[in-house]
Design an enzyme around this catalytic site. Structure first.
Site, PDB file in Angstrom:
ATOM      1  N   SER A 149     -66.794 -30.373  64.632  1.00 23.38           N
ATOM      2  CA  SER A 149     -67.632 -30.720  63.481  1.00 23.38           C
ATOM      3  C   SER A 149     -66.775 -31.318  62.378  1.00 23.38           C
ATOM      4  O   SER A 149     -65.546 -31.287  62.436  1.00 23.38           O
ATOM      5  CB  SER A 149     -68.372 -29.490  62.966  1.00 23.38           C
ATOM      6  OG  SER A 149     -67.535 -28.768  62.090  1.00 23.38           O
ATOM      7  N   LYS A 150     -67.477 -31.854  61.376  1.00 23.72           N
ATOM      8  CA  LYS A 150     -66.783 -32.486  60.246  1.00 23.72           C
ATOM      9  C   LYS A 150     -65.815 -31.531  59.568  1.00 23.72           C
ATOM     10  O   LYS A 150     -64.907 -31.956  58.887  1.00 23.72           O
ATOM     11  CB  LYS A 150     -67.801 -32.920  59.186  1.00 23.72           C
ATOM     12  CG  LYS A 150     -68.825 -33.891  59.707  1.00 23.72           C
ATOM     13  CD  LYS A 150     -69.810 -34.276  58.616  1.00 23.72           C
ATOM     14  CE  LYS A 150     -71.089 -34.721  59.286  1.00 23.72           C
ATOM     15  NZ  LYS A 150     -71.835 -35.735  58.638  1.00 23.72           N
ATOM     16  N   ARG A 151     -66.087 -30.241  59.724  1.00 24.54           N
ATOM     17  CA  ARG A 151     -65.259 -29.258  59.026  1.00 24.54           C
ATOM     18  C   ARG A 151     -63.992 -28.907  59.806  1.00 24.54           C
ATOM     19  O   ARG A 151     -63.100 -28.256  59.284  1.00 24.54           O
ATOM     20  CB  ARG A 151     -66.070 -27.993  58.744  1.00 24.54           C
ATOM     21  CG  ARG A 151     -67.059 -28.174  57.613  1.00 24.54           C
ATOM     22  CD  ARG A 151     -68.084 -27.062  57.601  1.00 24.54           C
ATOM     23  NE  ARG A 151     -68.875 -27.043  58.827  1.00 24.54           N
ATOM     24  CZ  ARG A 151     -69.909 -27.865  59.074  1.00 24.54           C
ATOM     25  NH1 ARG A 151     -70.265 -28.753  58.170  1.00 24.54           N
ATOM     26  NH2 ARG A 151     -70.562 -27.806  60.212  1.00 24.54           N
TER      27      ARG A 151
END
Ligand code: GLU
Length: 457
Positions: free
Chosen positions: A227-229
C-alpha cells in the site's frame, strides 16, 4: 484490427505509488508495443478526496518516468476533456440513453441500472431486508492475463447517487466508450467490478473492451498487498533519493512481467518490443527493494561521466551539501566519479564523500580502535608520510607501485599500510582504493591529514 487505445485512469486522491506506476507502465508499454494510443484520463469525481497537488504529482511522476501520454490533460486530443470533473454533460447524455432504453430508473433519490432477466423478491438474511434478484446470465470475461472469468450480476446497482454524483462504474464505462478504449489494463482489485462494467457496455450497445487484470504487488515482508503507506512505495521518494528513472522503470517492468529468459536489465526499447499481455504473470509479484537498489546501481555504473556528474550535483543540491557544492568543480568531478561504482543511489553520495570536502571529518572510534590494535600502525604511517612527500602522484598505479616498493624494502606488504592510511585520510574503513584517495586528495591534503592523525597517537 483497429488501432489499440489504452488508458491509465488514476484518481488523484493520494500519493503516486509503485502500484499505480506499474499499471500506467503496462498500459504505456502495450500502446508502444502495438503502435497504439496511450490516454491519460483523470478520474477526479470524488471532490472531497481529490487534490490538484496529487494530480500534479501524477503528471510529474509519469513525465519523470518517461511515460508520455498521447491524449489527456495538458496535451489534449479528440476525445476530451480528459478530466472526469469536466465531463458532466457527457454523463448526462449517456444517462439519458439508458433512460430511453428503459435500462435506468429512479428509486430513493438515486438512479439505478436495470439488469435484464426475470425478477424475484427474496429476503436477504445477511442484509436483513427484501431484495430483488435478477435471473441474469453470467458475464464472461476473456481476460488476457487471468484467462476466462465468469461473474454474475444479479441485482440492479446504483449509477447516480442521491446527491447527483455519478458512480465510478458508470463514468468509467461511459468514458471507455466515449474515448474508444479497446483494452482495459488495470489492477486485479478491479476484477470484481468487471461484470458490472460488461453489463453497462452491453446496455449501451458498445463493444466490450479486451480486459487484462494485472496481479497485485505484495509488500516486501509478509502477506498482503503493498500500500501507499509501505516503505518504498512512493515514486516521488525515489526521485528525491536520486534513483534513475530508467532503473525504476526497468524494475517496474519486472513486477509481473518477464522476457521469459533470465534477463533482468533491459533497455526500454527491448521491453517494448517483447511486451505483451499474455506474457504478464498470473501470480502476484513481490516488491523487493534490494533488487531495485541493485538495478539502480547497475544503471548508475554505466552512466556517461558528464551525466553522472550533473545528476550528482543536483543531488548534493537537493540535500543541501554545501561544502561539496562550494568545492572546485574539477575536484568535485573527480570525487563523484570515484564514488560512481560504489553507491546504490545518488542519495548516498553526500555522506559517502563528506571527508573529501572538509578537514573536519570524524574518525570512526571503533575502526580506530581496531586498526590501532594490530601491528605498528604509527610506524607504518610515518614511513608512508616520508614516501608520499616525494612520490609520483600522477596515477593510481604510480602511487601503488611506490607503496609496494616501500613495503618490499621493509619486508612487509601493501596491506600493512592500507588500513591505517585509510583511517588517517578518511576516518573510516571503507571507500575507494587508498591510491585513488591519495591521488584525488592530492599530496598536500594527504600529508596534512596523516600528520594530524599521527599527532593523536
Ligand atoms: N480510477 C480507477 C482507479 O484508480 C481506475 C480503474 C480502471 O482503470 O478502470 O483504480
Amino acid at each position: 484490427m483497429s488501432q489499440v487505445r489504452v488508458r491509465f485512469a488514476p484518481s488523484p486522491t493520494g500519493f503516486f505509488h509503485i502500484g499505480s506506476a506499474r499499471t500506467a507502465l503496462f498500459n504505456w508499454l502495450y500502446a508502444r508495443h502495438t503502435g497504439g494510443v496511450f490516454v491519460l484520463r483523470v478520474e477526479d469525481t470524488d471532490q472531497a478526496r481529490n487534490s490538484e497537488e496529487f494530480l500534479n504529482l501524477i503528471y510529474d511522476s509519469l513525465t519523470w518516468l518517461g511515460m508520455n501520454w498521447d491524449e489527456g490533460p495538458t496535451v489534449g486530443g479528440n476525445y476530451g476533456p480528459y478530466r472526469q470533473s469536466e465531463r458532466a454533460p457527457i454523463y448526462k447524455e449517456y444517462l439519458q440513453k439508458l433512460f430511453d432504453a428503459g435500462r435506468a430508473y429512479e428509486k430513493d433519490g438515486a438512479v439505478w441500472f436495470k439488469l435484464l432477466g426475470e425478477r424475484t423478491e427474496v429476503y436477504d438474511d445477511h442484509r436483513k431486508k427484501a431484495v430483488t434478484k435478477v435471473a441474469n446470465a453470467p458475464a464472461v470475461i476473456e481476460d488476457q492475463i487471468r484467462g476466462r472469468v465468469e461473474r454474475i450480476e444479479d441485482e440492479d446497482f446504483v449509477i447516480v447517487r442521491s446527491d447527483g454524483n455519478p458512480v465510478f462504474h458508470f463514468v468509467n464505462v461511459v468514458d471507455d466508450i466515449a474515448m474508444k478504449i479497446t483494452h482495459v489494463i488495470r489492477g486485479e482489485d478491479h476484477l470484481s467490478n468487471t461484470s458490472k462494467h460488461v453489463e453497462l457496455f452491453k446496455a449501451f450497445g458498445a463493444p466490450v473492451p479486451v480486459y487484462a487484470h494485472i496481479p497485485l504487488i505484495l509488500k516486501q515482508n509478509g502477506p498482503g498487498k503493498m500500500s501507499k503507506r509501505d516503505q518504498g512505495a512512493l515514486i516521488e521518494d525515489y526521485q528525491k533519493r536520486g534513483f534513475l528513472p530508467e532503473a525504476l522503470v526497468n524494475f517496474l517492468c519486472l513486477l509481473g512481467w518477464s522476457p521469459k529468459d533470465d534477463r533482468e536489465k533491459m533497455p526500454i526499447a527491448e521491453v517494448i518490443r517483447l511486451f505483451d499481455l499474455p506474457g504478464v504473470n498470473q501470480s502476484n509479484a513481490r516488491f523487493d527493494e534490494k533488487k531495485l537498489a541493485h538495478m539502480n546501481m547497475s544503471y548508475l555504473l554505466e552512466l556517461p561521466a558528464d551525466r553522472f556528474v550533473a545528476l550528482a550535483r543536483a543531488q548534493y543540491e537537493r540535500q543541501a551539501a554545501t561544502p561539496a557544492l562550494a568545492a572546485d568543480p574539477a575536484y568535485f568531478r573527480e570525487v563523484v566519479l570515484l564514488s560512481q561504482p560504489k553507491i546504490k543511489a545518488l542519495e548516498e553520495l553526500p555522506a559517502y564523500t563528506a571527508y573529501f570536502f572538509t578537514e573536519e571529518f570524524s574518525i570512526d572510534a571503533k575502526v580506530r580502535e581496531k586498526v590501532l590494535a594490530k601491528g605498528e600502525p604509527g610506524a607504518r604511517l610515518t614511513e608512508l608520510a616520508g614516501l608520499l612527500a616525494t612520490a609520483d602522484f600522477s596515477t593510481d598505479a604510480a602511487i601503488e607501485e611506490a607503496i609496494k616498493g616501500l613495503a618490499m624494502i621493509k619486508g612487509l606488504s601493501f596491506g600493512d599500510y592500507q588500513p591505517v592510511a585509510r583511517l588517517a585520510v578518511s576516518g573510516t574503513n571503507a571507500g575507494p582504493s587508498i591510491t585513488s584517495l591519495f591521488r584525488v586528495l592530492g599530496r598536500d591534503r594527504t600529508l596534512a591529514r596523516i600528520t594530524r592523525f599521527l599527532a593523536t597517537l
